[in-house]
Design a protein around this motif. Structure first.
Motif, mmCIF file in Angstrom:
data_model
loop_
_atom_site.group_PDB
_atom_site.id
_atom_site.type_symbol
_atom_site.label_atom_id
_atom_site.label_comp_id
_atom_site.label_asym_id
_atom_site.label_seq_id
_atom_site.Cartn_x
_atom_site.Cartn_y
_atom_site.Cartn_z
ATOM 1 N N THR A 108 31.864 9.609 67.241
ATOM 2 C CA THR A 108 32.751 10.779 67.222
ATOM 3 C C THR A 108 31.986 12.059 67.558
ATOM 4 O O THR A 108 30.757 12.107 67.475
ATOM 5 C CB THR A 108 33.372 10.982 65.824
ATOM 6 O OG1 THR A 108 32.311 11.277 64.904
ATOM 7 C CG2 THR A 108 34.134 9.762 65.352
ATOM 8 N N SER A 109 32.759 13.074 67.960
ATOM 9 C CA SER A 109 32.220 14.422 68.153
ATOM 10 C C SER A 109 33.088 15.377 67.363
ATOM 11 O O SER A 109 34.320 15.364 67.517
ATOM 12 C CB SER A 109 32.290 14.827 69.622
ATOM 13 O OG SER A 109 31.592 13.914 70.411
ATOM 14 N N GLY A 110 32.458 16.190 66.523
ATOM 15 C CA GLY A 110 33.231 17.123 65.708
ATOM 16 C C GLY A 110 33.918 18.167 66.567
ATOM 17 O O GLY A 110 33.278 18.809 67.395
ATOM 18 N N LEU A 111 35.242 18.296 66.380
ATOM 19 C CA LEU A 111 36.003 19.322 67.097
ATOM 20 C C LEU A 111 35.971 20.613 66.295
ATOM 21 O O LEU A 111 35.555 21.652 66.778
ATOM 22 C CB LEU A 111 37.468 18.891 67.187
ATOM 23 C CG LEU A 111 38.032 18.268 68.437
ATOM 24 C CD1 LEU A 111 39.496 17.945 68.199
ATOM 25 C CD2 LEU A 111 37.887 19.203 69.627
ATOM 26 N N ILE A 112 36.427 20.525 65.053
ATOM 27 C CA ILE A 112 36.513 21.717 64.201
ATOM 28 C C ILE A 112 36.784 21.276 62.767
ATOM 29 O O ILE A 112 37.353 20.205 62.535
ATOM 30 C CB ILE A 112 37.654 22.662 64.698
ATOM 31 C CG1 ILE A 112 37.548 24.045 64.075
ATOM 32 C CG2 ILE A 112 39.030 22.047 64.438
ATOM 33 C CD1 ILE A 112 38.395 25.099 64.789
ATOM 34 N N ARG A 113 36.309 22.088 61.831
ATOM 35 C CA ARG A 113 36.703 21.962 60.428
ATOM 36 C C ARG A 113 37.568 23.154 60.119
ATOM 37 O O ARG A 113 37.197 24.289 60.461
ATOM 38 C CB ARG A 113 35.438 22.022 59.549
ATOM 39 C CG ARG A 113 35.378 20.968 58.478
ATOM 40 C CD ARG A 113 34.286 21.222 57.453
ATOM 41 N NE ARG A 113 34.899 21.122 56.153
ATOM 42 C CZ ARG A 113 34.321 21.428 55.013
ATOM 43 N NH1 ARG A 113 33.082 21.877 54.994
ATOM 44 N NH2 ARG A 113 34.976 21.301 53.876
ATOM 45 N N GLU A 115 28.915 12.369 60.909
ATOM 46 C CA GLU A 115 28.197 12.224 62.189
ATOM 47 C C GLU A 115 26.690 12.190 61.979
ATOM 48 O O GLU A 115 25.970 11.565 62.744
ATOM 49 C CB GLU A 115 28.612 13.334 63.144
ATOM 50 C CG GLU A 115 30.082 13.160 63.521
ATOM 51 C CD GLU A 115 30.609 14.163 64.521
ATOM 52 O OE1 GLU A 115 29.866 15.079 64.918
ATOM 53 O OE2 GLU A 115 31.790 14.021 64.900
ATOM 54 N N ASP A 160 39.427 17.930 56.056
ATOM 55 C CA ASP A 160 39.775 19.002 56.982
ATOM 56 C C ASP A 160 38.974 19.057 58.275
ATOM 57 O O ASP A 160 39.051 20.025 59.007
ATOM 58 C CB ASP A 160 39.628 20.335 56.248
ATOM 59 C CG ASP A 160 38.290 20.429 55.493
ATOM 60 O OD1 ASP A 160 37.332 19.738 55.896
ATOM 61 O OD2 ASP A 160 38.224 21.183 54.500
ATOM 62 N N THR A 178 36.989 14.202 68.048
ATOM 63 C CA THR A 178 37.321 13.339 69.178
ATOM 64 C C THR A 178 36.358 12.166 69.144
ATOM 65 O O THR A 178 35.386 12.175 68.388
ATOM 66 C CB THR A 178 37.185 14.092 70.516
ATOM 67 O OG1 THR A 178 35.867 14.632 70.600
ATOM 68 C CG2 THR A 178 38.196 15.208 70.620
ATOM 69 N N ASP A 201 29.049 15.228 56.292
ATOM 70 C CA ASP A 201 29.050 15.208 57.746
ATOM 71 C C ASP A 201 28.741 13.780 58.205
ATOM 72 O O ASP A 201 27.578 13.388 58.335
ATOM 73 C CB ASP A 201 28.001 16.186 58.272
ATOM 74 C CG ASP A 201 28.003 16.252 59.790
ATOM 75 O OD1 ASP A 201 28.742 15.458 60.426
ATOM 76 O OD2 ASP A 201 27.272 17.080 60.336
#
Lengths: 216, 216
Positions: A192-197, A176, B187, B191, A174
């Protein structure tokens, strides 16, 4: 807005450099630590580090042509070793400043205020302030004939991770949690900001989100 | 947390793949559009696109070894042309789904629900939903002997930009105005938030922030 080949050709040099550097998308942000055979340290920001393979663990980067001084490349060729250190949000300005053309006898570590850190059998310095550090052993270099840039390929021999919680159950990191940043164009830095895995894709099967839960 | 070469070697295959893929940092997120010489469409997500040079405008990407089917590479070799399309936040799931192993006679555009779009002299399809599309002409391919991956290098011949406001005064593109995403590991999609744009670094000179004001 449509730019043809001729439009691109007609851009003045600096505008074209900014424009073309923006086109590939977001880039990795790393500091390359090296020494020459006299032990003189060098540190350079590189936005072209990329994954090349997991087994063996290979990582590539592109160095500029011989027409500009390339202390990093010369040092890597002399010693066969280098370090790759993720840039985090706290050291963005210092990392960017390493791109100034310092004389070869100036250590960018000292000039910008980052701390060289030595550990294990790697003779190249790590960046103490980086939260993900790798020792890398040179495997090959090849000149790209089209523009005389050099592809440098190394094998990752050690990984130092500051925050255990960034290491997820299935091996995924991760980034982030390490505050690793990304670069766009020549000179812009992003968090960054996690959108989806997303799960491994198969034909005729719906995707599902994957966890980023830490191991520990 | 320290991973030695032996620790990395000892990870089970999938864990190692996730781990090593995470190490290079944030990656670009692009869809590669191609056709074969019969006009059969293919679309593939690629996270290894990287900047290679501004003059001529060259862009590289890494394709996997011959041991897996590589329709994209075969199509590029047949036709000499491809498109590179930035992935934005609205099409992340569809883009990820293109990585499923569809048979060669299945168009990933149709399978995942993205729209092929043809324009200009490029025979390869663009992704209509992408906000930054490039037509690319193949310049060279070379096999990386260390692991049999293939470096594909192309020249950017056309750029189509949906949002004029992303084009900044000095040629820099504000990728956030295009909702372009970034990838970490195999995967995960992210953003971004702009931290800062920094001036050209010189020894003994303070950096200053640069504008991202649009041209228009």
């Amino acid at each position: 807005m449509h730019f043809t080949k001729q439009d691109i050709e007609n851009l003045d040099k600096q505008t074209r450099v900014h424009f073309i550097n923006s086109l590939s998308g977001f880039k990795s942000a790393n500091l390359i630590g090296t020494v020459d055979d006299q032990g003189q340290e060098n540190l350079a920001i590189v936005s072209s580090v990329f994954h090349l393979g997991a087994h063996p663990p290979l990582i590539g980067m592109i160095m500029r042509p011989h027409s500009v001084p390339r202390d990093t490349l010369e040092n890597i060729l002399q010693t066969g070793q280098y370090t790759i250190n993720h840039i985090n949000a706290d050291i963005v300005e210092k990392a960017h400043q390493t791109s100034a053309r310092y004389n070869k006898d100036v250590s960018e570590f000292k000039a910008v205020g980052l701390t060289p850190y030595y550990t294990g059998s790697c003779i190249a310095p790590f960046v103490k302030e980086s939260k993900l550090k790798m020792a890398v052993e040179l495997k090959s270099t090849q000149t790209i004939e089209l523009n005389q840039t050099v592809l440098v390929i190394g094998e990752i021999t050690d990984v130092y991770l500051e925050n255990d919680k960034a290491y997820c159950q299935d091996g995924f990191l991760d980034l982030e949690k390490l505050n690793t940043v990304s670069i766009s164009g020549l000179d812009r830095y992003h968090t960054t900001s996690g959108l989806i895995r997303l799960s491994y894709a198969k034909p005729n099967e719906a995707l599902h989100p994957l966890s980023i839960a830490p191991c520990k």
